[in-house]
Write a protein that holds these residues in place. Sequence first.
Motif, short mmCIF file in Angstrom:
data_model
loop_
_atom_site.label_atom_id
_atom_site.label_comp_id
_atom_site.label_asym_id
_atom_site.label_seq_id
_atom_site.Cartn_x
_atom_site.Cartn_y
_atom_site.Cartn_z
N SER A 66 -2.14 -30.56 14.64
CA SER A 66 -2.30 -29.84 15.81
C SER A 66 -3.97 -29.73 15.98
O SER A 66 -4.48 -28.95 14.99
N PRO A 67 -4.22 -29.88 17.30
CA PRO A 67 -5.61 -29.33 17.76
C PRO A 67 -5.73 -28.08 17.69
O PRO A 67 -6.95 -27.43 17.60
N THR A 68 -4.56 -27.38 17.83
CA THR A 68 -4.84 -25.77 18.02
C THR A 68 -4.75 -25.32 16.79
O THR A 68 -3.82 -25.33 15.69
N PRO A 69 -5.73 -24.22 16.37
CA PRO A 69 -5.90 -23.49 14.91
C PRO A 69 -4.63 -22.59 15.12
O PRO A 69 -3.86 -22.09 15.80
N GLU A 70 -3.92 -22.51 13.80
CA GLU A 70 -2.68 -21.55 13.43
C GLU A 70 -3.26 -20.17 13.40
O GLU A 70 -4.11 -19.84 13.02
N ARG A 71 -2.33 -19.29 13.76
CA ARG A 71 -2.25 -17.82 13.75
C ARG A 71 -2.01 -17.47 12.14
O ARG A 71 -0.81 -17.92 11.72
N LEU A 72 -3.21 -16.77 11.53
CA LEU A 72 -2.60 -16.57 10.18
C LEU A 72 -2.20 -15.14 10.05
O LEU A 72 -2.39 -14.24 10.73
N ASP A 73 -1.23 -15.15 8.99
CA ASP A 73 -0.38 -13.82 8.75
C ASP A 73 -1.37 -13.24 7.52
O ASP A 73 -1.18 -13.65 6.49
N GLU A 74 -1.79 -12.08 8.03
CA GLU A 74 -2.74 -11.21 7.14
C GLU A 74 -1.94 -11.06 5.60
O GLU A 74 -2.39 -11.09 4.46
N GLN A 75 -0.64 -10.30 5.79
CA GLN A 75 0.04 -10.21 4.54
C GLN A 75 0.34 -11.13 3.69
O GLN A 75 0.21 -11.50 2.46
N TRP A 76 0.48 -12.49 4.20
CA TRP A 76 0.88 -13.64 3.37
C TRP A 76 -0.45 -14.13 2.77
O TRP A 76 -0.68 -14.52 1.76
N LEU A 77 -1.69 -14.08 3.74
CA LEU A 77 -2.86 -14.30 3.04
C LEU A 77 -3.17 -13.42 1.88
O LEU A 77 -3.62 -13.82 0.71
N ASN A 78 -3.17 -12.08 2.00
CA ASN A 78 -3.38 -11.27 0.97
C ASN A 78 -2.64 -11.67 -0.48
O ASN A 78 -2.86 -11.63 -1.60
N THR A 79 -1.07 -11.86 -0.14
CA THR A 79 -0.36 -12.33 -1.52
C THR A 79 -0.99 -13.59 -2.06
O THR A 79 -1.00 -13.69 -3.38
N LEU A 80 -1.27 -14.66 -1.16
CA LEU A 80 -1.69 -15.83 -1.69
C LEU A 80 -3.09 -15.72 -2.46
O LEU A 80 -3.27 -16.20 -3.52
N ALA A 81 -4.02 -14.63 -1.89
CA ALA A 81 -5.20 -14.51 -2.55
C ALA A 81 -4.95 -13.76 -3.86
O ALA A 81 -5.73 -13.87 -4.84
N ASP A 82 -4.10 -12.88 -3.99
CA ASP A 82 -3.75 -12.17 -5.14
C ASP A 82 -3.31 -13.11 -6.25
O ASP A 82 -3.64 -13.13 -7.45
N GLN A 83 -2.45 -14.12 -5.99
CA GLN A 83 -1.98 -14.94 -6.78
C GLN A 83 -3.12 -16.03 -7.18
O GLN A 83 -2.91 -16.26 -8.30
#
Length: 102
Positions: A66-83
């Motif tokens: 997609s040429p349009t950037p995805e909207r990021l989910d803050e909670q999912w990002l925090n979970t991934l960053a912690d892992q």
Amino acid sequence: MGALIYDGQSFEFDDRALAHLQAVITMKLRRREPFLLSWNPDEAEPIGRHAIWIDNAIPLRYEFLSPTPERLDEQWLNTLADQSSRASGLYFSPQRAEPLVV
């Protein structure tokens, strides 16, 4: 489907998942914190699990369908960053859909 191209190898992810991976990987590499990234490929692939060492010295590219950037989910990002900071590294799995409230 987008692709994470790492050291010349292409790994497919849907654009939403890839956008979240890009954010976490970028954060870690800016801090010069290499880490292990592993995931299960889709069922069509003969390999049961992928694992790659993410490091600043290895060429990395993201390709989105997609040429349009995805909207990021803050909670999912925090979970991934912690892992990603665990000794076992980040085991990436798609975000679970929110349960419906009736």
